[in-house]
Write a protein that holds these residues in place. Structure first.
Motif, PDB file in Angstrom:
ATOM      1  N   LYS A 319       0.523  -1.498  -0.275  1.00  0.00           N
ATOM      2  CA  LYS A 319       0.019  -0.380  -0.001  1.00  0.00           C
ATOM      3  C   LYS A 319       0.603   1.440  -0.100  1.00  0.00           C
ATOM      4  O   LYS A 319       0.428   2.488  -0.571  1.00  0.00           O
ATOM      5  CB  LYS A 319      -0.612  -0.299   0.732  1.00  0.00           C
ATOM      6  N   ASP A 320       1.919   1.192   0.878  1.00  0.00           N
ATOM      7  CA  ASP A 320       2.467   1.804   1.182  1.00  0.00           C
ATOM      8  C   ASP A 320       3.363   2.727  -0.438  1.00  0.00           C
ATOM      9  O   ASP A 320       3.765   3.867  -1.434  1.00  0.00           O
ATOM     10  CB  ASP A 320       3.538   2.189   1.977  1.00  0.00           C
ATOM     11  N   MET A 321       4.026   1.454  -0.756  1.00  0.00           N
ATOM     12  CA  MET A 321       4.648   1.824  -2.819  1.00  0.00           C
ATOM     13  C   MET A 321       3.892   2.443  -3.880  1.00  0.00           C
ATOM     14  O   MET A 321       3.857   3.565  -4.384  1.00  0.00           O
ATOM     15  CB  MET A 321       5.128   0.075  -2.947  1.00  0.00           C
ATOM     16  N   LEU A 322       2.237   1.990  -3.577  1.00  0.00           N
ATOM     17  CA  LEU A 322       1.065   1.649  -4.265  1.00  0.00           C
ATOM     18  C   LEU A 322       0.308   3.706  -4.013  1.00  0.00           C
ATOM     19  O   LEU A 322       0.351   4.181  -5.147  1.00  0.00           O
ATOM     20  CB  LEU A 322      -0.288   1.011  -4.566  1.00  0.00           C
ATOM     21  N   THR A 323       0.687   3.924  -3.374  1.00  0.00           N
ATOM     22  CA  THR A 323       0.426   5.271  -2.887  1.00  0.00           C
ATOM     23  C   THR A 323       1.498   6.470  -2.922  1.00  0.00           C
ATOM     24  O   THR A 323       0.758   7.488  -3.240  1.00  0.00           O
ATOM     25  CB  THR A 323      -0.461   5.385  -1.528  1.00  0.00           C
ATOM     26  N   GLY A 324       2.309   5.950  -2.968  1.00  0.00           N
ATOM     27  CA  GLY A 324       3.457   7.136  -2.879  1.00  0.00           C
ATOM     28  C   GLY A 324       4.236   7.196  -4.751  1.00  0.00           C
ATOM     29  O   GLY A 324       5.143   7.665  -4.486  1.00  0.00           O
ATOM     30  N   PHE A 325       3.686   6.185  -5.494  1.00  0.00           N
ATOM     31  CA  PHE A 325       4.591   6.191  -6.927  1.00  0.00           C
ATOM     32  C   PHE A 325       3.713   5.769  -7.581  1.00  0.00           C
ATOM     33  O   PHE A 325       2.081   5.428  -7.522  1.00  0.00           O
ATOM     34  CB  PHE A 325       5.732   4.886  -6.588  1.00  0.00           C
ATOM     35  N   LYS A 326       3.918   5.853  -8.566  1.00  0.00           N
ATOM     36  CA  LYS A 326       3.112   5.653 -10.011  1.00  0.00           C
ATOM     37  C   LYS A 326       3.110   4.990 -10.879  1.00  0.00           C
ATOM     38  O   LYS A 326       4.509   4.907 -11.174  1.00  0.00           O
ATOM     39  CB  LYS A 326       2.643   6.845 -10.891  1.00  0.00           C
ATOM     40  N   LEU A 327       2.680   4.133 -11.051  1.00  0.00           N
ATOM     41  CA  LEU A 327       3.754   2.789 -11.731  1.00  0.00           C
ATOM     42  C   LEU A 327       2.943   2.799 -12.968  1.00  0.00           C
ATOM     43  O   LEU A 327       1.651   2.979 -13.656  1.00  0.00           O
ATOM     44  CB  LEU A 327       3.120   1.052 -11.332  1.00  0.00           C
ATOM     45  N   THR A 328       3.848   2.701 -14.310  1.00  0.00           N
ATOM     46  CA  THR A 328       3.178   2.978 -15.705  1.00  0.00           C
ATOM     47  C   THR A 328       3.878   1.663 -16.814  1.00  0.00           C
ATOM     48  O   THR A 328       4.631   1.674 -16.629  1.00  0.00           O
ATOM     49  CB  THR A 328       4.081   3.835 -16.632  1.00  0.00           C
ATOM     50  N   ILE A 329       2.368   1.465 -16.667  1.00  0.00           N
ATOM     51  CA  ILE A 329       2.589  -0.315 -17.199  1.00  0.00           C
ATOM     52  C   ILE A 329       2.266  -0.679 -18.885  1.00  0.00           C
ATOM     53  O   ILE A 329       1.434  -0.121 -19.320  1.00  0.00           O
ATOM     54  CB  ILE A 329       1.039  -1.049 -16.850  1.00  0.00           C
TER      55      ILE A 329
END
Length: 340
Positions: A319-329
């Motif tokens: 949750k910390d990773m997904l809320t702090g960063f934006k993943l572009t696939i």
């Protein structure tokens, strides 16, 4: 003419020299002039093909080791019922040799300090052997404990916990990923493991604070303040990489998941994500996110059991990773054979 030229070239015709090992001479290959004689042979002692033949032809003892309290300089009395010639000895002589061997072992330790050093080093060797750790780490742990004992009195401390703390500090220096819980469990302590882990952690902090001149492990607040921010990022990223590789090897996960997890860890190292977080929990979260992105089914229960953290910890780190960063696939279409 210098000595280097004299040893490599003939002083008469400047040709190359040939060494005669049987006579200990350097002879010119062109004119036969003896340039040097009575030369010491620093080569191999024999052309033995097995260990038994090599031990019979050896002229000196083995190398010293810091992992032994007397550096391995003692003379060992072997246990057996035969003499050097292979003949069996009688019962009375065997009892006499056992008594001599027992008193020989007792005479090696003449003070409480040497007895404590011998016990801790023995426990370090046993624990490292049980964990299959390299010899370099054993020597490093022995050196760290010797330095600590020379600076501060180690009287009254638990031998097993002190050995575990020393091995853990050596793992930090040699960049070997082993948790303190694993090391304490490998020491063979049968009492409450949690209390022993806390005691070993206390000893570890004491050793780091006392041996700041000998250790390059940055754990104190002063060292963290003096360290450059870029160096902090690199050290944290390297620790996460080791934990990701360790968990991937233990779980036998596909190499693609490991590479993607390390890549994500490198791209998120400029955030305050790792401050105050256990590295094994972060590594488990990176592996779980990478498996989801690659479409590989990995259960949180399996990752949590291997990493030693709970499933709630993995979900919180994700949750910390997904809320702090934006993943572009970026999805690339897969081409089939036979089609353009």
């Amino acid at each position: 003419m210098t000595s280097s030229e004299y040893c490599t070239q003939c002083p008469e015709c400047s040709a190359n020299l040939i060494q005669d090992y049987s006579k200990g001479e350097f002879i010119c290959e062109r004119c036969g002039y003896v340039a040097m004689d009575n030369v010491y042979d620093f080569g191999r002692e024999s052309n033995a093909t097995d260990f038994e033949e090599k031990s019979k032809n050896t002229r000196a003892s083995g190398s010293t080791s810091l992992a032994l309290h007397d550096y391995g300089l003692r003379t060992e009395i072997a246990s057996g019922s035969k003499d050097y010639a292979g003949k069996s000895i009688d019962y009375q002589m065997a009892e006499q040799m056992n008594s001599i061997r027992r008193w020989h072992i007792r005479s090696r330790i003449v003070s409480p300090q040497e007895r404590r050093l011998s016990n801790v080093l023995t426990k370090i060797n046993e624990t490292c052997s049980a964990m299959s750790l390299p010899k370099l780490l054993i020597e490093t742990a022995a050196m760290l404990y010797r330095n600590y004992e020379s600076m501060q009195e180690a009287k009254g401390k638990s031998i097993a916990c002190m050995a575990a703390a020393t091995i853990y500090l050596a793992c930090k220096k040699c960049r070997v990923v082993r948790s303190l819980e694993e090391i304490v469990a490998a020491t063979g302590i049968t009492e409450d493991d949690r209390s022993n882990v806390k005691l070993a952690s206390k000893y570890y902090r004491m050793m780091v604070m006392e041996m700041s001149a000998f250790s390059d492990v940055s754990v104190t607040t002063h060292d963290k303040l003096q360290q450059h921010p870029q160096q902090q990022k690199i050290s944290v990223t390297m620790a996460i990489d080791h934990y990701i590789s360790k968990l991937s090897n233990m779980a036998k996960i596909d190499t693609k998941v490991e590479r993607l997890a390390i890549d994500i860890a490198h791209k998120t190292n400029d955030h305050m994500l790792a401050d105050g977080k256990a590295p094994n929990g972060l590594a488990a979260a990176y592996i779980y996110i990478s498996s989801l992105l690659l479409g590989i089914n990995i259960l949180q229960r399996d990752v949590s059991s291997l990493s030693g953290v709970t499933e709630v910890t993995i979900r919180n780190r994700c949750k910390d990773m997904l809320t702090g960063f934006k993943l572009t696939i970026t999805v690339k279409p897969q081409t089939r054979s036979g089609f353009a």
